[in-house]
Design a protein around this motif. Structure first.
Motif, PDB file in Angstrom:
ATOM      1  N   VAL A 227       9.410 -25.236 -24.325  1.00 47.71           N
ATOM      2  CA  VAL A 227       9.168 -24.779 -25.696  1.00 47.71           C
ATOM      3  C   VAL A 227       9.475 -25.890 -26.687  1.00 47.71           C
ATOM      4  N   ALA A 228      10.539 -26.630 -26.437  1.00 45.65           N
ATOM      5  CA  ALA A 228      11.024 -27.618 -27.405  1.00 45.65           C
ATOM      6  C   ALA A 228      10.036 -28.751 -27.644  1.00 45.65           C
ATOM      7  N   ASP A 229       9.362 -29.231 -26.592  1.00 41.31           N
ATOM      8  CA  ASP A 229       8.474 -30.394 -26.778  1.00 41.31           C
ATOM      9  C   ASP A 229       7.069 -30.016 -27.226  1.00 41.31           C
ATOM     10  N   ARG A 230       6.786 -28.728 -27.390  1.00 39.25           N
ATOM     11  CA  ARG A 230       5.507 -28.228 -27.909  1.00 39.25           C
ATOM     12  C   ARG A 230       4.305 -28.620 -27.043  1.00 39.25           C
ATOM     13  N   ALA A 231       4.538 -29.049 -25.819  1.00 43.51           N
ATOM     14  CA  ALA A 231       3.430 -29.480 -24.960  1.00 43.51           C
ATOM     15  C   ALA A 231       2.653 -28.291 -24.412  1.00 43.51           C
ATOM     16  N   VAL A 232       3.329 -27.176 -24.199  1.00 41.29           N
ATOM     17  CA  VAL A 232       2.691 -25.985 -23.625  1.00 41.29           C
ATOM     18  C   VAL A 232       2.441 -24.969 -24.738  1.00 41.29           C
ATOM     19  N   PRO A 233       1.195 -24.569 -24.965  1.00 43.30           N
ATOM     20  CA  PRO A 233       0.902 -23.599 -26.026  1.00 43.30           C
ATOM     21  C   PRO A 233       1.318 -22.184 -25.626  1.00 43.30           C
ATOM     22  N   GLY A 234       1.364 -21.324 -26.618  1.00 39.87           N
ATOM     23  CA  GLY A 234       1.679 -19.919 -26.372  1.00 39.87           C
ATOM     24  C   GLY A 234       3.099 -19.535 -26.760  1.00 39.87           C
ATOM     25  N   HIS A 235       3.854 -20.465 -27.348  1.00 34.28           N
ATOM     26  CA  HIS A 235       5.212 -20.170 -27.796  1.00 34.28           C
ATOM     27  C   HIS A 235       5.196 -20.023 -29.321  1.00 34.28           C
ATOM     28  N   TRP A 236       5.694 -18.898 -29.801  1.00 36.84           N
ATOM     29  CA  TRP A 236       5.566 -18.536 -31.212  1.00 36.84           C
ATOM     30  C   TRP A 236       6.931 -18.459 -31.892  1.00 36.84           C
ATOM     31  N   GLU A 237       6.908 -18.604 -33.205  1.00 33.92           N
ATOM     32  CA  GLU A 237       8.083 -18.371 -34.052  1.00 33.92           C
ATOM     33  C   GLU A 237       7.725 -17.287 -35.058  1.00 33.92           C
ATOM     34  N   GLY A 238       8.681 -16.428 -35.377  1.00 30.68           N
ATOM     35  CA  GLY A 238       8.383 -15.330 -36.290  1.00 30.68           C
ATOM     36  C   GLY A 238       9.494 -15.047 -37.272  1.00 30.68           C
ATOM     37  N   ASP A 239       9.122 -14.362 -38.358  1.00 28.39           N
ATOM     38  CA  ASP A 239      10.090 -14.004 -39.402  1.00 28.39           C
ATOM     39  C   ASP A 239       9.412 -13.029 -40.354  1.00 28.39           C
ATOM     40  N   SER A 292       6.255 -16.786 -25.411  1.00 29.78           N
ATOM     41  CA  SER A 292       7.584 -16.490 -25.949  1.00 29.78           C
ATOM     42  C   SER A 292       7.509 -16.345 -27.464  1.00 29.78           C
ATOM     43  N   LEU A 293       8.544 -15.730 -28.034  1.00 26.17           N
ATOM     44  CA  LEU A 293       8.670 -15.567 -29.475  1.00 26.17           C
ATOM     45  C   LEU A 293      10.118 -15.860 -29.861  1.00 26.17           C
ATOM     46  N   THR A 294      10.296 -16.730 -30.850  1.00 28.48           N
ATOM     47  CA  THR A 294      11.641 -17.053 -31.349  1.00 28.48           C
ATOM     48  C   THR A 294      11.810 -16.437 -32.726  1.00 28.48           C
ATOM     49  N   TRP A 295      12.892 -15.675 -32.904  1.00 24.15           N
ATOM     50  CA  TRP A 295      13.134 -14.930 -34.149  1.00 24.15           C
ATOM     51  C   TRP A 295      14.575 -15.171 -34.578  1.00 24.15           C
TER      52      TRP A 295
END
Length: 386
Positions: A227-239, A292-295
């Protein structure tokens, strides 16, 4: 030249201890084989006289070095002991000893009495604020604040613009105090509007976490490394973006690799409403683009387990008060304020309105994408996966 420097640290300590006990000059002369002038100078400093500091009467605050401790440091330096050994003998931190010696002449020039007088002088209150004492500095700082520079930018730029003028130096903290702290207001109060936060009162960073803990949270530290290196798509952030008086809100979702944005209208901010709204958005995507989703730790995500069951998306929670852990989302929320300014009623926006706003953002070229559009980057990923 200070003749007291000819004395060893042990001799200076002996003279001071005798002076504290009330011994006469004659008695001190008999105990220490030195000239009367040298002894008289140290006795005057110890007992107070003229412009000398009344060292015997001044006690540093808790945690600060005392005169006996400084004398022990001087003795240890003469024995060529390391800072580690000196700190161990005093039960102090090594950094405390190294800073003390470094600020007072170094190993070869350290003097306990001079260091103690310096500590006394620096601890005197009240002090004249730096910006009050230098008009040129005050004018320059005020002008740069009006140009919307941050206090940190100002503090770092001053040495560049005025390399040969030591008076044109000020820390960012001094600028903040001058704006916010009553009695230190060298800068006009209205300059606070030039700060990016727009606050007229300082926000305490040491505030305690008042929100209740969400059950079964998985911390961001357990998030996969991909997730950290942004190489793999499909990881989201939300608020949530919150409207006037906290009574309306819009859910925002940002994909970390493409910066693609999705927005969801909310009738309220309950956990069930938020879950249903972001589920409707996420499930529009193919499986490989929902990983994934980071909140943050807002209670609106209390139903994160049910959301994960419905969507197959794992939810990770940031540390309290750590918005930089969702940097892409925070940046996007700032961009969205162009359409949804603070203090407005966000319930006025329909889902169609929000889809139109998201479309505009997704079709802007972005520097972080080498001037590609988020929609183009997402289309590339979809094409690669068929």
């Amino acid at each position: 030249m200070d003749v007291a420097r000819k004395l060893s640290a042990q001799e200076r300590k002996q003279i001071r201890e005798l002076a504290r006990t009330g011994a006469t000059h004659r008695e001190i002369l008999a105990a220490v084989s030195r000239s009367a002038g040298i002894i008289a100078k140290l006795v005057q400093e110890e007992r107070g006289g003229g412009r000398a500091v009344h060292l015997v009467d001044w006690e540093p605050g808790p945690g600060h070095l005392t005169l006996p401790e400084r004398e022990e440091i001087a003795l240890a330096l003469e024995r060529d002991e390391s800072f580690t050994a000196i700190a161990g003998g005093l039960s102090r931190a090594i950094s405390t000893v190294s800073r003390e010696v470094g600020a007072n002449g170094g190993r070869g020039c350290y003097r306990a009495s001079k260091a103690h007088r310096r500590a006394w002088a620096q601890g005197r209150r009240p002090k004249t604020p730096k910006l009050v004492g230098c008009e040129d500095l005050q004018v320059t700082v005020s002008a740069w604040l009006e140009e919307l520079w941050s206090p940190s930018q100002i503090a770092r730029r001053l040495p560049v613009e005025f390399p040969d003028d030591p008076m044109m130096r000020v820390s960012h903290e001094t600028i903040y105090q001058s704006l916010f702290v009553q009695g230190r207001g060298a800068l006009r109060r209205e300059l606070t509007r030039c700060l990016r936060s727009g606050r007229v009162h300082r926000q305490h960073r040491g505030r305690t976490e008042k929100r209740g803990r969400i059950p079964d949270m998985v911390n961001i530290s357990e998030r996969p490394g991909e997730v950290a290196d942004r190489a793999v798509p499909g990881h989201w952030e939300g608020d949530l973006i919150v409207g006037k008086n906290g009574k309306s809100a819009v859910a925002t979702l940002v994909e970390r690799t493409t910066r693609y944005v999705m927005l969801a209208r909310l009738d309220d901010q309950t956990a069930l409403t938020v879950r249903d709204a972001i589920t409707a958005q996420i499930t529009r995507l193919p499986d490989h683009l929902r990983r994934s989703l980071t909140w943050d730790q807002g209670r609106e995500m209390a139903q994160h387990i049910a959301f994960s069951v419905d969507t197959g998306v794992e939810v990770y929670f940031c540390d309290p008060h750590s918005p930089w852990q969702r940097g892409s989302n925070e940046n996007t929320n700032g961009l969205l304020r162009q359409w949804m300014p603070k203090g407005t009623d966000l319930s006025e926006h329909t889902q169609d309105d929000l889809d139109c706003i998201a479309w505009q953002l997704n079709n802007r070229p972005r520097q972080t994408l080498d001037w590609m559009k988020p929609s183009e980057r997402l289309a590339e990923l979809l094409a690669c996966t068929g």
